[in-house]
Design a protein around this motif. Structure first.
Motif, short mmCIF file in Angstrom:
data_model
loop_
_atom_site.label_atom_id
_atom_site.label_comp_id
_atom_site.label_asym_id
_atom_site.label_seq_id
_atom_site.Cartn_x
_atom_site.Cartn_y
_atom_site.Cartn_z
N LEU A 1 -20.83 -13.55 -4.03
CA LEU A 1 -20.29 -14.14 -5.25
C LEU A 1 -21.19 -15.25 -5.78
CD1 LEU A 1 -16.58 -14.19 -4.07
CD2 LEU A 1 -17.49 -12.81 -5.95
N ILE A 2 -21.81 -15.99 -4.87
CA ILE A 2 -22.78 -17.02 -5.29
C ILE A 2 -23.98 -16.35 -5.97
CG2 ILE A 2 -24.36 -18.82 -4.49
CD1 ILE A 2 -21.39 -19.59 -4.45
N ALA A 3 -24.42 -15.20 -5.42
CA ALA A 3 -25.52 -14.47 -6.04
C ALA A 3 -25.13 -14.00 -7.44
CB ALA A 3 -25.91 -13.27 -5.17
N LEU A 4 -23.87 -13.63 -7.63
CA LEU A 4 -23.39 -13.24 -8.96
C LEU A 4 -23.53 -14.40 -9.94
CD1 LEU A 4 -20.21 -11.23 -9.78
CD2 LEU A 4 -20.61 -13.39 -10.92
N LEU A 5 -23.13 -15.61 -9.51
CA LEU A 5 -23.28 -16.79 -10.36
C LEU A 5 -24.74 -17.04 -10.69
CD1 LEU A 5 -20.72 -19.20 -8.66
CD2 LEU A 5 -20.37 -17.82 -10.71
N GLY A 6 -25.63 -16.73 -9.72
CA GLY A 6 -27.05 -16.92 -9.92
C GLY A 6 -27.63 -16.04 -11.00
N GLU A 7 -26.90 -14.98 -11.41
CA GLU A 7 -27.35 -14.14 -12.51
C GLU A 7 -27.19 -14.85 -13.86
OE1 GLU A 7 -25.21 -10.49 -12.24
OE2 GLU A 7 -25.94 -10.01 -10.23
N PHE A 8 -26.39 -15.90 -13.88
CA PHE A 8 -26.19 -16.66 -15.11
C PHE A 8 -27.10 -17.87 -15.17
CE2 PHE A 8 -22.32 -14.27 -14.52
CZ PHE A 8 -21.97 -13.87 -15.79
N THR A 9 -27.30 -18.53 -14.03
CA THR A 9 -28.11 -19.74 -13.98
C THR A 9 -28.52 -20.01 -12.54
OG1 THR A 9 -28.10 -22.15 -14.29
CG2 THR A 9 -25.99 -21.11 -13.86
N PRO A 10 -29.71 -20.57 -12.32
CA PRO A 10 -30.09 -20.95 -10.95
C PRO A 10 -29.41 -22.24 -10.49
CG PRO A 10 -31.85 -21.50 -12.48
CD PRO A 10 -30.82 -20.74 -13.28
N GLN A 11 -28.74 -22.93 -11.41
CA GLN A 11 -28.12 -24.22 -11.08
C GLN A 11 -26.72 -23.97 -10.50
OE1 GLN A 11 -29.94 -27.08 -11.38
NE2 GLN A 11 -31.56 -25.63 -11.91
N VAL A 12 -26.69 -23.51 -9.26
CA VAL A 12 -25.44 -23.17 -8.58
C VAL A 12 -25.38 -23.89 -7.25
CG1 VAL A 12 -24.01 -21.32 -7.62
CG2 VAL A 12 -25.37 -20.90 -9.67
#
Length: 342
Positions: free
Chosen positions: A39-50
């Motif tokens: 799920l964190i990798a999914l957020l990384g598709e929007f921005t690297p600032q995770v």
């Protein structure tokens, strides 16, 4: 409910340009913490600032993503929710605000399918905070909240209006200044991307609801062995161990314990897991699954080990090193504790 607390539906696109941060809490099914890295990798598709916040949340700085996707922060939250649900079957509760602190507070009590957003502008932030209890402010412990309430400062509006000198006399100079700023919506924290995992977890389900304490302990030993081996393979150590027990009725019990020192030593992890399990007193409990999670991961090179001068401890650590080399060469099942080989 005032405008600052109003839920924003997924179809609603209008939100303040000042809303730059999302606090995303994934509503994971019991024992499914291992989904978090995906799920964190999914957020990384929007921005690297995770910034991952195990076991089930993350902070996301969407300033650049808003421009790239041409959507507001609330619009991006809608996309995140849809993708998490479609790809992993996981719903989200999301708060949106001008910084990590306010995004966290907005997410408090957010229902699935709704993004709670802090109103725009200084007046909107002040209104959002005014009536909230001091205990809702991130970083305020029970003792500090109790002290403030004893002096009538039971809401963030009252704390924000109090003289700085008064707050500093009550909680100390530095803490008083931070408290005054936070109560007025001034947040100096930032989203700190953390590529390395902040937690690791293993799960041991039983083929049928298990009553036998021996089999429970055997599962804990197996989980501790795997968890330790994975951390050592990644040159990491953990600070805290979390035990989750899932019962036949799908209810769960979770306990955590801080380790005496950061470690990836399987024997120490197993001892800690046994102590937490024994403290639960699960006589005749029908257990469906057990899981262990290592939290507070850090590079092993930064950890210190207190010499115990215990020959047994030193021997088990040497055996562990040899076993790790054997597993690396011949596979994870090459060497296992005798209890697990039976």
């Amino acid at each position: 409910m005032n405008d600052g607390e109003r839920g924003t539906s997924d179809g609603e696109r209008g939100t303040s340009d000042g809303v730059t941060t999302l606090y995303v809490r994934f509503l994971l099914p019991p024992m499914h913490e291992a989904l978090l890295p995906q799920l964190i990798a999914l957020l990384g598709e929007f921005t690297p600032q995770v910034e991952a916040l195990p076991p089930d949340a993350a902070l996301v700085d969407v300033r650049g993503a808003r421009r790239y996707f041409g959507r507001s922060a609330v619009g991006l939250a809608a996309l995140i929710r849809v993708r998490a649900l479609a790809l992993y079957g996981v719903e989200c509760a999301i708060g949106a605000g001008p910084g990590p602190m306010l995004a966290r507070m907005a997410a408090r009590g957010a229902a699935p399918g709704v993004t709670r957003s802090v109103p725009e502008g200084e007046d909107g932030v002040r209104e959002f905070l005014a009536e909230r209890p001091v205990g809702e402010l991130p970083g305020i412990g029970r003792a500090t909240a109790r002290t403030l309430c004893e002096y009538g400062l039971d809401s963030l509006g009252k704390v924000g209006a109090a003289p700085l000198s008064t707050l500093q006399r009550l909680v100390g100079a530095r803490a008083g200044r931070e408290l005054s700023e936070k109560a007025r919506g001034i947040d100096r924290t930032r989203v700190v991307p953390n590529a390395a995992a902040r937690s690791l977890s293993v799960e041991r389900p039983f083929p049928r609801d298990e009553l036998d304490p021996f089999r429970h302990r055997r599962a804990l030993l197996s989980g501790a062995e795997e968890l330790g081996a994975r951390m050592r393979d990644e040159d990491q150590v953990c600070r805290t161990l979390v035990l989750t027990v899932r019962y036949a009725d799908r209810s769960t019990t979770t306990r955590s314990k801080a380790l005496p020192e950061q470690t990836a030593h399987s024997t120490e992890l197993a001892r800690t897991a046994y102590r937490m399990y024994d403290a639960l007193g699960l006589q005749r409990a029908r257990v469906r699954a057990l899981s262990l999670r290592a939290e507070g991961l850090a590079p092993a090179e930064h950890a210190t080990h207190q010499l115990s001068f215990d020959p047994t401890d030193e021997k088990t650590r040497r055996i562990e090193e040899v076993a790790d080399r054997a597993r690396a060469k011949f596979g994870p099942g090459a060497i296992v504790p005798g209890t697990l080989a039976a």
